[in-house]
Design an enzyme around this catalytic site. Structure first.
Site, PDB file in Angstrom:
ATOM      1  N   SER A 142      -3.434  -4.475  -1.041  1.00 31.58           N
ATOM      2  CA  SER A 142      -4.205  -3.656  -0.094  1.00 31.58           C
ATOM      3  C   SER A 142      -5.348  -4.539   0.389  1.00 31.58           C
ATOM      4  O   SER A 142      -5.666  -5.560  -0.245  1.00 31.58           O
ATOM      5  CB  SER A 142      -4.767  -2.443  -0.846  1.00 31.58           C
ATOM      6  OG  SER A 142      -5.810  -1.822  -0.117  1.00 31.58           O
ATOM      7  N   TYR A 155      -8.550   1.621  -8.373  1.00 29.17           N
ATOM      8  CA  TYR A 155      -7.640   1.131  -7.330  1.00 29.17           C
ATOM      9  C   TYR A 155      -8.027  -0.289  -6.909  1.00 29.17           C
ATOM     10  O   TYR A 155      -7.188  -1.186  -6.837  1.00 29.17           O
ATOM     11  CB  TYR A 155      -7.701   2.088  -6.135  1.00 29.17           C
ATOM     12  CG  TYR A 155      -6.687   1.836  -5.039  1.00 29.17           C
ATOM     13  CD1 TYR A 155      -5.395   2.333  -5.135  1.00 29.17           C
ATOM     14  CD2 TYR A 155      -7.032   1.123  -3.887  1.00 29.17           C
ATOM     15  CE1 TYR A 155      -4.461   2.125  -4.121  1.00 29.17           C
ATOM     16  CE2 TYR A 155      -6.115   0.914  -2.872  1.00 29.17           C
ATOM     17  CZ  TYR A 155      -4.831   1.428  -2.986  1.00 29.17           C
ATOM     18  OH  TYR A 155      -3.922   1.215  -1.972  1.00 29.17           O
ATOM     19  N   LYS A 159      -5.749  -3.512  -7.510  1.00 31.51           N
ATOM     20  CA  LYS A 159      -5.235  -4.261  -6.352  1.00 31.51           C
ATOM     21  C   LYS A 159      -5.744  -5.705  -6.366  1.00 31.51           C
ATOM     22  O   LYS A 159      -5.020  -6.618  -5.952  1.00 31.51           O
ATOM     23  CB  LYS A 159      -5.613  -3.551  -5.051  1.00 31.51           C
ATOM     24  CG  LYS A 159      -4.914  -2.197  -4.831  1.00 31.51           C
ATOM     25  CD  LYS A 159      -3.400  -2.324  -4.755  1.00 31.51           C
ATOM     26  CE  LYS A 159      -2.740  -1.027  -4.280  1.00 31.51           C
ATOM     27  NZ  LYS A 159      -1.266  -1.094  -4.358  1.00 31.51           N
TER      28      LYS A 159
HETATM   29  P1  NAD Z   1       3.234   7.314  -0.568  1.00 34.81           P
HETATM   30  O1  NAD Z   1       2.524   8.350  -1.354  1.00 34.81           O
HETATM   31  O2  NAD Z   1       3.774   7.657   0.773  1.00 34.81           O
HETATM   32  O3  NAD Z   1       4.456   6.718  -1.429  1.00 34.81           O
HETATM   33  C1  NAD Z   1       4.289   6.322  -2.761  1.00 34.81           C
HETATM   34  C2  NAD Z   1       5.611   6.493  -3.485  1.00 34.81           C
HETATM   35  O4  NAD Z   1       5.416   5.998  -4.829  1.00 34.81           O
HETATM   36  C3  NAD Z   1       6.055   7.967  -3.597  1.00 34.81           C
HETATM   37  O5  NAD Z   1       7.414   8.085  -3.181  1.00 34.81           O
HETATM   38  C4  NAD Z   1       5.894   8.267  -5.089  1.00 34.81           C
HETATM   39  O6  NAD Z   1       6.870   9.193  -5.575  1.00 34.81           O
HETATM   40  C5  NAD Z   1       6.079   6.889  -5.700  1.00 34.81           C
HETATM   41  N1  NAD Z   1       5.488   6.787  -7.031  1.00 34.81           N
HETATM   42  C6  NAD Z   1       4.255   7.214  -7.435  1.00 34.81           C
HETATM   43  N2  NAD Z   1       4.094   6.978  -8.737  1.00 34.81           N
HETATM   44  C7  NAD Z   1       5.232   6.374  -9.179  1.00 34.81           C
HETATM   45  C8  NAD Z   1       5.669   5.901 -10.434  1.00 34.81           C
HETATM   46  N3  NAD Z   1       4.899   6.001 -11.520  1.00 34.81           N
HETATM   47  N4  NAD Z   1       6.895   5.347 -10.534  1.00 34.81           N
HETATM   48  C9  NAD Z   1       7.693   5.255  -9.436  1.00 34.81           C
HETATM   49  N5  NAD Z   1       7.344   5.707  -8.215  1.00 34.81           N
HETATM   50  C10 NAD Z   1       6.120   6.262  -8.102  1.00 34.81           C
HETATM   51  O7  NAD Z   1       2.218   6.084  -0.495  1.00 34.81           O
HETATM   52  P2  NAD Z   1       2.142   4.784   0.453  1.00 34.81           P
HETATM   53  O8  NAD Z   1       0.929   4.947   1.286  1.00 34.81           O
HETATM   54  O9  NAD Z   1       3.439   4.484   1.087  1.00 34.81           O
HETATM   55  O10 NAD Z   1       1.777   3.680  -0.645  1.00 34.81           O
HETATM   56  C11 NAD Z   1       2.687   2.703  -1.099  1.00 34.81           C
HETATM   57  C12 NAD Z   1       1.902   1.513  -1.619  1.00 34.81           C
HETATM   58  O11 NAD Z   1       1.121   0.964  -0.555  1.00 34.81           O
HETATM   59  C13 NAD Z   1       0.930   1.835  -2.745  1.00 34.81           C
HETATM   60  O12 NAD Z   1       0.959   0.801  -3.711  1.00 34.81           O
HETATM   61  C14 NAD Z   1      -0.412   1.865  -2.045  1.00 34.81           C
HETATM   62  O13 NAD Z   1      -1.478   1.565  -2.910  1.00 34.81           O
HETATM   63  C15 NAD Z   1      -0.200   0.780  -1.011  1.00 34.81           C
HETATM   64  N6  NAD Z   1      -1.112   0.850   0.127  1.00 34.81           N
HETATM   65  C16 NAD Z   1      -1.145   1.954   0.909  1.00 34.81           C
HETATM   66  C17 NAD Z   1      -2.017   1.984   1.980  1.00 34.81           C
HETATM   67  C18 NAD Z   1      -2.122   3.173   2.883  1.00 34.81           C
HETATM   68  O14 NAD Z   1      -3.093   3.230   3.643  1.00 34.81           O
HETATM   69  N7  NAD Z   1      -1.178   4.117   2.858  1.00 34.81           N
HETATM   70  C19 NAD Z   1      -2.841   0.875   2.256  1.00 34.81           C
HETATM   71  C20 NAD Z   1      -2.772  -0.234   1.431  1.00 34.81           C
HETATM   72  C21 NAD Z   1      -1.889  -0.236   0.365  1.00 34.81           C
END
Ligand code: NAD
Length: 260
Positions: A142, A155, A159
């Site tokens: 991130s 977080y 990260k």
């Molecule tokens: P999201 O909530 O849409 O998807 C996350 C998925 O992870 C879900 O399907 C959930 O069921 C699964 N999950 C959660 N805990 C789990 C576990 N213990 N084992 C297996 N699966 C699990 O979220 P997203 O925004 O797509 O995030 C995905 C990644 O991207 C994360 O690591 C998040 O930190 C990172 N990220 C997101 C953003 C953002 O703005 N959305 C920005 C930077 C980084």
């Protein structure tokens, strides 16, 4: 077809960023294991790919559970022969001021983001070395791998930690053709972010629109959200890059929020 004959194991791929990466990888010819805590959604995402003519399986996994990670990677190898690409993407967000975090929530955050990255890396690196075909390991970091924000102590800590893991795996994997890199997205409108907007508004005592404009997108060059498609494009580049020239790196895709 930039990923023809490749097998990818993508965690958290039933939703958001991970799902988009799985769809793009399948479109580029990869066989994809959609590994997610939400088994029904993982199977539905896999069916979407199969119905479009691709190859995918949906597997239930809790990335913090050693046995489940081992068995889901084994199931991927059973189904598709090996693993060439790992995307360690599963993640959640919990926001509180540091003094209000419970130890249980702190540990849960570090377990999902760091234990999950370690366990999936270990299982996939073993296979990549045994099969002697190299591979690409991609961590979903991130902008918070490089910058801090209020309310996000575990977080931001986790990260940042992924960059250390990627650099170590890059050094250890070099002579085996195993590369490791981190993608550092800015805010992307997924369920993870949609949940945070009202939570942050409450915690900071401001409106939801102020959270979007003055917290989430304040330091971007254009006030725009990053998209799942933007992130998937970088994930495709890291997965398909042909040499060790691109390893141990962390790449921001954040509309200029972070330039470091
Ligand atoms: P999201 O909530 O849409 O998807 C996350 C998925 O992870 C879900 O399907 C959930 O069921 C699964 N999950 C959660 N805990 C789990 C576990 N213990 N084992 C297996 N699966 C699990 O979220 P997203 O925004 O797509 O995030 C995905 C990644 O991207 C994360 O690591 C998040 O930190 C990172 N990220 C997101 C953003 C953002 O703005 N959305 C920005 C930077 C980084």
């Amino acid at each position: 077809m930039r990923l023809a004959h490749k097998v990818a194991y993508v965690t958290g791929a039933a939703s958001g960023i991970g799902k988009e990466i799985a769809l793009v990888y399948a479109r580029e010819g990869a066989k994809v294991a959609i590994a997610d805590l939400n088994e029904d959604a993982a199977k539905a995402a896999a069916a979407e790919i199969v119905n479009a003519g691709g190859q995918a399986i949906g597997i239930a996994v809790d990335v913090t559970n050693e046995d489940q990670v081992e068995s889901s990677v084994a199931a991927t190898i059973d189904a598709f022969g090996t693993v060439d690409v790992l995307v360690s993407n599963a993640g959640i967000q919990i926001v509180h001021p540091v003094e209000e975090f419970t130890l249980a929530d702190w540990r849960r955050m570090l377990a999902i983001h760091l234990d999950g990255a370690f366990l999936t890396t270990r299982a996939c690196v073993r296979q990549m070395k045994a099969a002697d075909h190299g591979g690409s390991i991609i961590y979903m970091g991130s902008v918070h791998s490089k910058e801090a924000s209020k309310l996000k102590a575990p977080y931001v800590t986790a990260k940042h930690g992924l960059i250390g893991l990627a650099r170590t795996v890059a050094k250890e994997g070099g002579s085996f053709g195993i590369r490791a890199n981190v993608i550092c997205p800015g805010f992307v409108r997924t369920p993870l972010v949609d949940k945070q907007i009202p939570e942050q508004a409450k915690a900071l005592g401001i409106s939801e629109m102020d959270v979007i404009r003055n917290v989430m997108l304040k330091d971007t060059v254009d006030g725009e959200f990053t998209t799942t498609a933007d992130v998937a494009e970088i994930a495709l580049m890291f997965a398909s890059f042909p040499t060790n020239a691109l390893t141990g790196q962390s790449l921001n895709v954040s509309h200029g929020w972070s330039m470091g």
